[in-house]
Motif scaffolding. Structure first.
Motif, mmCIF file in Angstrom:
data_model
loop_
_atom_site.group_PDB
_atom_site.id
_atom_site.type_symbol
_atom_site.label_atom_id
_atom_site.label_comp_id
_atom_site.label_asym_id
_atom_site.label_seq_id
_atom_site.Cartn_x
_atom_site.Cartn_y
_atom_site.Cartn_z
ATOM 1 N N LEU A 199 25.864 59.753 22.339
ATOM 2 C CA LEU A 199 25.339 59.150 23.569
ATOM 3 C C LEU A 199 24.476 57.930 23.267
ATOM 4 O O LEU A 199 23.826 57.853 22.228
ATOM 5 N N GLU A 200 24.483 56.991 24.218
ATOM 6 C CA GLU A 200 23.508 55.897 24.174
ATOM 7 C C GLU A 200 22.193 56.454 24.704
ATOM 8 O O GLU A 200 22.116 56.946 25.822
ATOM 9 N N LEU A 201 21.130 56.361 23.902
ATOM 10 C CA LEU A 201 19.840 56.943 24.267
ATOM 11 C C LEU A 201 18.762 55.874 24.254
ATOM 12 O O LEU A 201 18.563 55.196 23.245
ATOM 13 N N ARG A 202 18.070 55.688 25.397
ATOM 14 C CA ARG A 202 16.966 54.739 25.523
ATOM 15 C C ARG A 202 15.752 55.487 26.047
ATOM 16 O O ARG A 202 15.811 56.117 27.111
ATOM 17 N N LEU A 203 14.645 55.419 25.318
ATOM 18 C CA LEU A 203 13.408 56.079 25.704
ATOM 19 C C LEU A 203 12.308 55.032 25.848
ATOM 20 O O LEU A 203 12.021 54.302 24.905
ATOM 21 N N VAL A 204 11.736 54.963 27.035
ATOM 22 C CA VAL A 204 10.735 53.947 27.337
ATOM 23 C C VAL A 204 9.406 54.633 27.606
ATOM 24 O O VAL A 204 9.324 55.545 28.449
ATOM 25 N N THR A 205 8.353 54.200 26.916
ATOM 26 C CA THR A 205 7.043 54.803 27.081
ATOM 27 C C THR A 205 5.960 53.768 26.791
ATOM 28 O O THR A 205 6.258 52.599 26.515
ATOM 29 N N THR A 206 4.718 54.191 26.849
ATOM 30 C CA THR A 206 3.592 53.296 26.565
ATOM 31 C C THR A 206 3.146 53.455 25.116
ATOM 32 O O THR A 206 3.620 54.343 24.405
ATOM 33 N N LYS A 207 2.219 52.610 24.703
ATOM 34 C CA LYS A 207 1.695 52.705 23.342
ATOM 35 C C LYS A 207 1.079 54.070 23.096
ATOM 36 O O LYS A 207 1.259 54.677 22.046
ATOM 37 N N GLY A 208 0.327 54.565 24.101
ATOM 38 C CA GLY A 208 -0.228 55.907 24.044
ATOM 39 C C GLY A 208 -1.296 56.099 22.986
ATOM 40 O O GLY A 208 -1.961 55.153 22.555
ATOM 41 N N LYS A 209 -1.424 57.349 22.575
ATOM 42 C CA LYS A 209 -2.383 57.710 21.529
ATOM 43 C C LYS A 209 -1.827 58.917 20.776
ATOM 44 O O LYS A 209 -0.624 59.175 20.846
ATOM 45 N N ALA A 210 -2.681 59.646 20.105
ATOM 46 C CA ALA A 210 -2.182 60.716 19.237
ATOM 47 C C ALA A 210 -1.388 61.775 19.987
ATOM 48 O O ALA A 210 -0.497 62.413 19.424
ATOM 49 N N THR A 211 -1.678 61.987 21.267
ATOM 50 C CA THR A 211 -1.050 63.075 22.013
ATOM 51 C C THR A 211 0.145 62.653 22.866
ATOM 52 O O THR A 211 0.836 63.513 23.421
ATOM 53 N N PHE A 212 0.407 61.355 23.017
ATOM 54 C CA PHE A 212 1.551 60.922 23.825
ATOM 55 C C PHE A 212 1.901 59.481 23.496
ATOM 56 O O PHE A 212 1.162 58.780 22.802
ATOM 57 N N GLY A 213 3.038 59.046 24.026
ATOM 58 C CA GLY A 213 3.480 57.670 23.850
ATOM 59 C C GLY A 213 4.031 57.400 22.457
ATOM 60 O O GLY A 213 4.288 58.318 21.663
ATOM 61 N N VAL A 214 4.216 56.115 22.166
ATOM 62 C CA VAL A 214 4.783 55.708 20.884
ATOM 63 C C VAL A 214 3.975 56.263 19.718
ATOM 64 O O VAL A 214 4.534 56.706 18.711
ATOM 65 N N ALA A 215 2.659 56.253 19.843
ATOM 66 C CA ALA A 215 1.804 56.744 18.762
ATOM 67 C C ALA A 215 2.118 58.194 18.411
ATOM 68 O O ALA A 215 1.988 58.605 17.256
#
Length: 247
Positions: A199-215
């Motif tokens: 499948l083509e998979l695209r996940l979009v999120t924010t920079k975040g911090k230790a508990t969520f996002g790219v971080a």
């Protein structure tokens, strides 16, 4: 797009939950399709067992399985009828194809029970027929349109949201595009475990911090290389509020 998103690596990974989100899905139809496919596997379990026997089935075994399929197949076809019906309209061609494949397989078992050809040849022919029936049935199910509509979920209903998102994602055949500012690594285990790696998979999120996002997800994203066409995308929080998915 360039004003909003920063493309992160060319790695491979995903997203997580939220509380108040908007999910692009027509949940009832998506859930029905997933359930139908699961139930089909159960209905055809005796057929699969017969096809995979080490020793070719006897004529009596073909006959018994043909008879035993009746009640479960009839109940499953009732569910198919509900799935292909929208208001007063019905997708008749798709329904007829599904019914033809299933009842045709049952009739075919009866024909095999009366054939006097070599048992190994019969079993080989039977295996090929079962594989073709499954393929044609799933293709017909996939052709029944599902109209995706935005649905706003209540806050503090994470389990309900999880089930609806899972039902939607599990129907994906070509791509999954998922947007969530609170993406976390649990998404891999909750939603991606059984997805096709093609499948083509695209996940979009924010920079975040230790508990969520790219971080939070980047370390797992780097090792999730089984998805052939995957990108993790970072955007500014002001550009991403609701959770959305498109499959």
């Amino acid at each position: 797009m360039d004003r909003f998103f920063k493309w992160i690596l060319n790695s491979r990974a995903p997203v997580t939950r939220g509380v108040s989100e908007q999910t692009l899905m027509k949940v009832d139809s998506a859930a029905q399709r997933s359930t139908l496919i699961l139930q089909l596997g159960r209905v055809l379990a005796p057929v699969d067992a017969l096809a995979e026997k080490a020793q070719p089935p006897t004529n009596t075994e073909y006959q018994i399985v043909a008879a035993s399929l009746g009640p479960d197949m009839d109940r499953w076809m009732n569910e198919v009828c509900v799935f292909v019906t929208f208001g007063t309209a019905r997708f008749v061609d798709e329904y007829n194809e599904i019914a033809g494949e299933q009842y045709g397989l049952r009739n075919y078992l009866g024909i095999l029970a009366r054939k006097s050809s070599d048992p190994f040849d019969k079993q080989k022919e039977f295996r090929e027929r079962v594989a073709l029936v499954k393929k044609n049935t799933l293709n017909a199910i996939d052709r029944v349109p599902i109209n995706w509509a935005a649905e706003l979920h209540e806050a503090n209903t994470p389990f309900t949201v999880y089930l609806k998102i899972r039902d939607a994602i599990n129907t994906a055949k070509r791509c999954v595009h998922y947007f969530d500012r609170y993406l976390d690594s649990d998404f891999f285990h909750l939603y991606l475990r059984d997805l096709s790696r093609t499948l083509e998979l695209r996940l979009v999120t924010t920079k975040g911090k230790a508990t969520f996002g790219v971080a939070n997800v980047l370390p797992l994203s780097r090792v999730a290389g089984e998805f052939r066409n995957y990108q993790l995308i970072e955007c500014q929080p002001c550009h991403l509020h609701d959770r959305n998915s498109a499959c």
